[in-house]
Write an enzyme that holds these catalytic residues in place. Structure first.
Site, PDB file in Angstrom:
ATOM      1  N   ARG A  51       0.854  -1.194   0.000  1.00  0.00           N
ATOM      2  CA  ARG A  51       0.000   0.000   0.000  1.00  0.00           C
ATOM      3  C   ARG A  51       0.893   1.248   0.000  1.00  0.00           C
ATOM      4  O   ARG A  51       0.577   2.260  -0.600  1.00  0.00           O
ATOM      5  CB  ARG A  51      -0.937   0.004   1.220  1.00  0.00           C
ATOM      6  CG  ARG A  51      -1.701   1.311   1.361  1.00  0.00           C
ATOM      7  CD  ARG A  51      -2.986   1.230   2.207  1.00  0.00           C
ATOM      8  NE  ARG A  51      -2.965   0.312   3.307  1.00  0.00           N
ATOM      9  CZ  ARG A  51      -2.366   0.539   4.496  1.00  0.00           C
ATOM     10  NH1 ARG A  51      -1.724   1.666   4.719  1.00  0.00           N
ATOM     11  NH2 ARG A  51      -2.392  -0.380   5.445  1.00  0.00           N
ATOM     12  N   TYR A 103     -16.051  16.651 -16.648  1.00  0.00           N
ATOM     13  CA  TYR A 103     -16.574  15.282 -16.636  1.00  0.00           C
ATOM     14  C   TYR A 103     -17.547  15.177 -15.448  1.00  0.00           C
ATOM     15  O   TYR A 103     -17.199  15.602 -14.323  1.00  0.00           O
ATOM     16  CB  TYR A 103     -15.410  14.290 -16.501  1.00  0.00           C
ATOM     17  CG  TYR A 103     -15.854  12.936 -16.019  1.00  0.00           C
ATOM     18  CD1 TYR A 103     -16.692  12.149 -16.809  1.00  0.00           C
ATOM     19  CD2 TYR A 103     -15.477  12.446 -14.778  1.00  0.00           C
ATOM     20  CE1 TYR A 103     -17.135  10.911 -16.354  1.00  0.00           C
ATOM     21  CE2 TYR A 103     -15.907  11.211 -14.323  1.00  0.00           C
ATOM     22  CZ  TYR A 103     -16.734  10.451 -15.114  1.00  0.00           C
ATOM     23  OH  TYR A 103     -17.179   9.244 -14.678  1.00  0.00           O
ATOM     24  N   ASP A 175      -7.031  18.557 -15.553  1.00  0.00           N
ATOM     25  CA  ASP A 175      -7.360  17.195 -15.949  1.00  0.00           C
ATOM     26  C   ASP A 175      -7.041  17.097 -17.444  1.00  0.00           C
ATOM     27  O   ASP A 175      -7.751  17.652 -18.285  1.00  0.00           O
ATOM     28  CB  ASP A 175      -8.842  16.919 -15.671  1.00  0.00           C
ATOM     29  CG  ASP A 175      -9.241  15.479 -16.007  1.00  0.00           C
ATOM     30  OD1 ASP A 175      -8.570  14.864 -16.845  1.00  0.00           O
ATOM     31  OD2 ASP A 175     -10.237  14.991 -15.447  1.00  0.00           O
ATOM     32  N   LYS A 200      -8.033   5.983 -19.827  1.00  0.00           N
ATOM     33  CA  LYS A 200      -8.332   6.426 -21.196  1.00  0.00           C
ATOM     34  C   LYS A 200      -7.095   6.294 -22.100  1.00  0.00           C
ATOM     35  O   LYS A 200      -6.567   5.220 -22.229  1.00  0.00           O
ATOM     36  CB  LYS A 200      -8.873   7.849 -21.154  1.00  0.00           C
ATOM     37  CG  LYS A 200      -9.839   8.134 -20.009  1.00  0.00           C
ATOM     38  CD  LYS A 200     -11.115   7.304 -20.057  1.00  0.00           C
ATOM     39  CE  LYS A 200     -12.012   7.675 -18.879  1.00  0.00           C
ATOM     40  NZ  LYS A 200     -13.126   6.795 -18.678  1.00  0.00           N
TER      41      LYS A 200
HETATM   42  C1  LIG Z   1     -11.977  13.808 -18.234  1.00  0.00           C
HETATM   43  C2  LIG Z   1     -12.182  12.714 -17.219  1.00  0.00           C
HETATM   44  N1  LIG Z   1     -11.623  12.840 -15.998  1.00  0.00           N
HETATM   45  C3  LIG Z   1     -11.775  11.890 -15.063  1.00  0.00           C
HETATM   46  C4  LIG Z   1     -12.518  10.751 -15.299  1.00  0.00           C
HETATM   47  C5  LIG Z   1     -12.677   9.715 -14.218  1.00  0.00           C
HETATM   48  O1  LIG Z   1     -11.815   8.660 -14.438  1.00  0.00           O
HETATM   49  P1  LIG Z   1     -12.069   7.149 -13.947  1.00  0.00           P
HETATM   50  O2  LIG Z   1     -13.272   6.647 -14.672  1.00  0.00           O
HETATM   51  O3  LIG Z   1     -10.801   6.444 -14.289  1.00  0.00           O
HETATM   52  O4  LIG Z   1     -12.306   7.219 -12.478  1.00  0.00           O
HETATM   53  C6  LIG Z   1     -13.100  10.577 -16.556  1.00  0.00           C
HETATM   54  C7  LIG Z   1     -13.902   9.366 -16.834  1.00  0.00           C
HETATM   55  O5  LIG Z   1     -14.558   9.248 -17.832  1.00  0.00           O
HETATM   56  C8  LIG Z   1     -12.932  11.589 -17.543  1.00  0.00           C
HETATM   57  O6  LIG Z   1     -13.481  11.476 -18.762  1.00  0.00           O
END
Ligand SMILES: Cc1ncc(COP(=O)(O)O)c(C=O)c1O
Length: 384
Positions: A51, A103, A175, A200
């Site tokens: 961890r 998101y 992000d 992604k």
């Molecule tokens: C731009 C963006 N940030 C964060 C996330 C969240 O990621 P996760 O699904 O890996 O938790 C997503 C998920 O679709 C996303 O499209």
């Protein structure tokens, strides 16, 4: 690797991915061990419990820091766990400014969980830096941005917003999931930390969940390492290995995503049944100039308007090469319906305010032969 500066693709393949010293294996092994033997009390080889740290995870953290141009990175069990870790660095009473069409899972975390811990959030249209300036308060500690946004593909000027926020003493977190470090380098433009859903483009094969926070300061990385140890939302060694393997082809995948993305956007822009296309690579995108300045490619995320929920459903039922599914950034083309999928949690009123309609469809263009993607869209759109 030598200390000479290297190109992106070379870093992707070699940074943190040096052959394993014990055997010479060219791929980083999956260290599937929860614990590590100790020679005597307090004497170990740098690892005690997974961890806290794990050799496969260490390698991935080195790699992703090198790709984003940070000093270190820390990986988590998902993109949301990474975003939660960033906000866990704040204190009750702190204020966060966030983009108004992030998101959907991000405002869900902010509004339905973190507000209960005394954090406050103001959402603004970050495509205009003045909205950020106006929202800054004495207690603003963080400005949380996505560019382009999901799914409206609105950009914000990272340099301008970083300058304004820094003058006020607030950190900027970007992000960068949609562009990947291959097409956009937020740290170069002033960001203090970069987050990704590695689920992604970084992984790229739709086979593992993960998230990362890339840091510009050692103190940030130390705090995040402490959070990994305390809260435990770490990435498993297997998932780390999937990303180490995935990023090796990031540069070539992104080039192909971008080539296919441009062709699909141009096709959709000319289609009679498509009312509007949201893609920063189109010359009529309101921020096309900024896209060319801030990004080195346009990527493969495209949204478009079909006119109604019924129309969206008619076409989505027909797709065959494209898969109707949540998520994005995989080698396969994924097509989705933001109003009922990624942005369901925002609610109808929230979606109306930011402009996500029931007829909007989002496509993450994959790296298949583009003619097959276009033919598939053609036959699906004929159903409208
Ligand atoms: C731009 C963006 N940030 C964060 C996330 C969240 O990621 P996760 O699904 O890996 O938790 C997503 C998920 O679709 C996303 O499209």
């Amino acid at each position: 690797m030598s200390n000479k500066p290297t190109g992106f693709a070379t870093r992707a393949i070699h940074a943190g991915q040096e052959p394993e010293p014990a055997t010479g294996a060219v791929n980083v092994p999956i260290y599937a061990s929860s614990t590590y033997v100790q020679e005597e009390i307090g004497k170990n080889k740098g690892y005690e419990y997974s961890r806290v740290s794990n050799p496969t995870r260490d390698r991935l953290e080195t790699n992703l820091a090198a790709l984003e141009g940070g000093v270190a990175s820390k990986v988590f069990a998902s993109g949301m766990a990474a975003i939660n870790a960033v906000t866990s660095m704040l204190k009750s009473g702190d204020h966060v400014i966030a983009g108004h069409n992030l998101y959907g899972g991000t405002p869900r975390l902010f509004n339905q969980v973190l507000v209960n811990f005394g954090l406050t959030f103001t959402y603004v249209d970050t495509s205009n830096v003045k909205n950020v300036s106006r929202a800054l308060q004495k207690n603003t500690r963080l400005v949380f941005l996505e560019t382009p946004t999901n799914p409206l593909m609105e950009l914000c000027d990272l340099r301008e917003i970083s300058d304004v926020s820094h003058r006020h003493g607030a950190d900027v977190v970007v992000d960068n999931t949609f562009m990947s470090p291959y097409f956009q380098q937020p740290i170069e433009l002033g960001a203090d930390m970069v987050v990704h859903s590695t689920t992604k483009f970084l992984n790229g094969h739709s086979d593992g969940l993960g998230g990362v926070v890339v840091c510009t300061k050692v103190e940030q990385a130390d705090k995040l390492a402490f959070l990994q140890k305390c809260a435990g939302a770490i990435m498993s060694p297997f998932e780390c290995w999937l990303i180490l393997r995935g990023v090796k082809t990031l540069a070539v995948r992104m080039e192909q995503h971008d080539r296919n993305g441009r062709k699909v956007a141009e096709y959709l822009a000319k289609h009679k049944k498509v009312q509007k296309v949201f893609y920063p690579g189109l010359s009529d995108h309101p921020q096309h100039k900024l896209a060319k300045k801030q990004m080195t490619g346009f990527g493969s995320m495209i949204s478009f308007e079909t006119g109604s929920l019924a129309n969206a459903n008619k076409m989505l039922r027909k797709v065959r090469v494209c898969s109707l599914a949540e998520s994005l950034g995989g080698v396969e083309t994924l097509i989705s319906h933001p109003a009922t999928m990624t942005h369901a949690a925002v609610g109808a009123e929230g979606r109306r305010k930011i402009g996500i309609t029931d007829g909007m469809v989002r496509i993450s263009v994959g790296i298949e032969d583009v003619e097959d993607i276009l033919a598939d869209l053609d036959q699906a759109l004929a159903a409208i």
